[in-house]
Design an enzyme around this catalytic site. Sequence first.
Site, mmCIF file in Angstrom:
data_model
loop_
_atom_site.group_PDB
_atom_site.id
_atom_site.type_symbol
_atom_site.label_atom_id
_atom_site.label_comp_id
_atom_site.label_asym_id
_atom_site.label_seq_id
_atom_site.Cartn_x
_atom_site.Cartn_y
_atom_site.Cartn_z
ATOM 1 N N HIS A 105 44.010 33.283 51.755
ATOM 2 C CA HIS A 105 44.435 32.200 52.641
ATOM 3 C C HIS A 105 44.826 32.692 54.037
ATOM 4 O O HIS A 105 44.911 31.903 54.972
ATOM 5 C CB HIS A 105 45.584 31.391 52.001
ATOM 6 C CG HIS A 105 46.919 32.059 52.020
ATOM 7 N ND1 HIS A 105 47.463 32.688 50.914
ATOM 8 C CD2 HIS A 105 47.850 32.184 52.993
ATOM 9 C CE1 HIS A 105 48.650 33.163 51.212
ATOM 10 N NE2 HIS A 105 48.918 32.871 52.480
ATOM 11 N N ASP A 135 43.326 34.337 45.227
ATOM 12 C CA ASP A 135 43.854 34.489 46.581
ATOM 13 C C ASP A 135 43.884 35.937 47.041
ATOM 14 O O ASP A 135 44.853 36.386 47.665
ATOM 15 C CB ASP A 135 45.246 33.861 46.714
ATOM 16 C CG ASP A 135 45.597 33.514 48.165
ATOM 17 O OD1 ASP A 135 44.683 33.570 49.006
ATOM 18 O OD2 ASP A 135 46.766 33.199 48.437
ATOM 19 N N GLY A 208 54.170 34.540 56.972
ATOM 20 C CA GLY A 208 53.670 35.714 57.671
ATOM 21 C C GLY A 208 53.712 36.962 56.812
ATOM 22 O O GLY A 208 53.031 37.951 57.094
ATOM 23 N N ASN A 209 54.509 36.935 55.738
ATOM 24 C CA ASN A 209 54.547 38.055 54.795
ATOM 25 C C ASN A 209 53.320 38.061 53.881
ATOM 26 O O ASN A 209 53.058 39.054 53.188
ATOM 27 C CB ASN A 209 55.795 37.999 53.905
ATOM 28 C CG ASN A 209 56.991 38.700 54.519
ATOM 29 O OD1 ASN A 209 57.954 38.065 54.907
ATOM 30 N ND2 ASN A 209 56.913 40.025 54.623
ATOM 31 N N SER A 210 52.595 36.963 53.842
ATOM 32 C CA SER A 210 51.440 36.857 52.943
ATOM 33 C C SER A 210 50.474 38.019 53.163
ATOM 34 O O SER A 210 50.079 38.318 54.296
ATOM 35 C CB SER A 210 50.702 35.543 53.180
ATOM 36 O OG SER A 210 51.461 34.444 52.765
ATOM 37 N N THR A 226 52.510 36.951 48.185
ATOM 38 C CA THR A 226 51.576 35.832 48.296
ATOM 39 C C THR A 226 52.240 34.503 48.616
ATOM 40 O O THR A 226 51.726 33.725 49.418
ATOM 41 C CB THR A 226 50.771 35.686 46.985
ATOM 42 O OG1 THR A 226 50.011 36.877 46.786
ATOM 43 C CG2 THR A 226 49.832 34.495 47.032
ATOM 44 N N ALA A 227 53.352 34.192 47.991
ATOM 45 C CA ALA A 227 53.916 32.843 48.132
ATOM 46 C C ALA A 227 55.410 32.868 47.900
ATOM 47 O O ALA A 227 55.971 33.831 47.359
ATOM 48 C CB ALA A 227 53.250 31.893 47.142
ATOM 49 N N LEU A 265 36.315 35.276 27.931
ATOM 50 C CA LEU A 265 36.586 35.647 26.541
ATOM 51 C C LEU A 265 36.021 34.626 25.567
ATOM 52 O O LEU A 265 35.530 34.982 24.501
ATOM 53 C CB LEU A 265 38.097 35.800 26.340
ATOM 54 C CG LEU A 265 38.584 36.264 24.974
ATOM 55 C CD1 LEU A 265 37.965 37.609 24.597
ATOM 56 C CD2 LEU A 265 40.103 36.364 24.960
ATOM 57 N N GLY A 266 36.107 33.339 25.905
ATOM 58 C CA GLY A 266 35.545 32.309 25.039
ATOM 59 C C GLY A 266 36.509 31.820 23.968
ATOM 60 O O GLY A 266 36.122 31.663 22.809
ATOM 61 N N GLY A 269 43.430 27.777 23.622
ATOM 62 C CA GLY A 269 44.666 27.858 22.852
ATOM 63 C C GLY A 269 45.872 27.537 23.688
ATOM 64 O O GLY A 269 45.773 26.870 24.708
#
Length: 448
Positions: A105, A135, A208-210, A226-227, A265-266, A269
């Site tokens: 982002h 991200d 701004g730390n992102s 990130t957030a 993985l398929g 759950g």
Amino acid sequence: MKVKIFAVLALASALVLTPTQASIPFFSQKNETPTLAPMLEEVTPAVVNISVKGKREVRQRIPDMFRFFFGPGGPREQVQERPFQGLGSGVIIDAKEGYVVTNNHVIDGATEILVTLKDGRQFDATVIGTDNRSDIALLKIKDGEDLTEITIGRSADLRVGDFVVAIGNPFGLGQTVTSGIVSALGRSGLGIEEIENFIQTDAAINSGNSGGALVTLNGELIGINTAILGPNGGNIGIGFAIPSDMMKNLVAQLVEFGEVRRGVLGVRGNDLTHDIAKALDLKANQGAFIAEVIADGAADRAGLKSGDVITAVNGEPIRTFADLGARVGTIGAGKELTLTVLRDGKERKFKVTLSAEEQAVSAASIHPAFNGVTLAPDEQGGLKVTEIEAGSVAERYGIRKNDVILAVNRSPVNSVSELRESLSDAGSVIALNIRRGQSQIYLVLRGG
């Protein structure tokens, strides 16, 4: 303020008493005053500021009263390109190649990317690859010289309570360092990203730390900031970082392919709850409970069964089903992994080779109501709307981007072929069961 000072001094005393801990670069060499400076002097040159410029499409709905100017069938939206600028952070992980990791982002839509080092030098950068679902983005510095790379640590070794340091460029102020602890591990279900397995920290993280670094007291990178969770974008001590182990898997694919080729993985759950464990007489408190194994999928071919509980991937504990999805979702297709599974009260191990994820396909040929929609299988089941054209039939029916179609007239759909079959059996009314965010809704469409 005095309480904080006393806490630091007490920590210093504890570290001095233990030779192993004293080797951490936490003290200055002059008088052993508690300080992070020696470690930061080595690490901070690897953390960069990123500034971007570009243009983004801005869509504005045209009021019905003005649409007559365009004649019958006129556009419902006005699309304009507007310039934007942005700031963020990044981390040099390979000095020789000039590779910088940041958040997707931070650079999304950018046509110009400028990297500024701690010493003030500036370099242009290009995008090697991105993964918007987690991200993560990988950049390459052009003609970079005398770069400093960071040592990447194992986020799997983290424990709640470990001390960490966040380094980044908050509010465009320039490089800033804050400290805290690991508040929690394996955070998911926050709705921040599609694939979530966050490290939570109380180290101050702001706008701004992102893309910046979350490091240990040894100076090892264990997360990409990130957030945050906070009102009006302000820090309240709840920040989130992408684990370094997850980042490394994604970056390896971006380097090799220029994209993430996600493995599947398929299984379907949910979390192993106390009630499930009690009902099945399982001696486990955490794990991913398998409710269904997809026929001829990777798990099916490896011998997993419904009722199994996955407790570890490659020896690393699994806490929740979302944790499993994040681990598997960042490992490439065709990769082999070892699953630790509880079955009938006994622990077993299975080697599984991950299948390739189905690619997104246009749904226009499936049914007229889906004209303008692009679908892809969702990891939690159903078909996700990855793209939708503005003004299309599907949009007018109320279908939105990121909706997940779970069923058609109560018939579950998990693949494009199942959707096509369900729609062919539908009558004059098509009822779509859709997961939108944390809610489930029904949309009624007209049949063919």
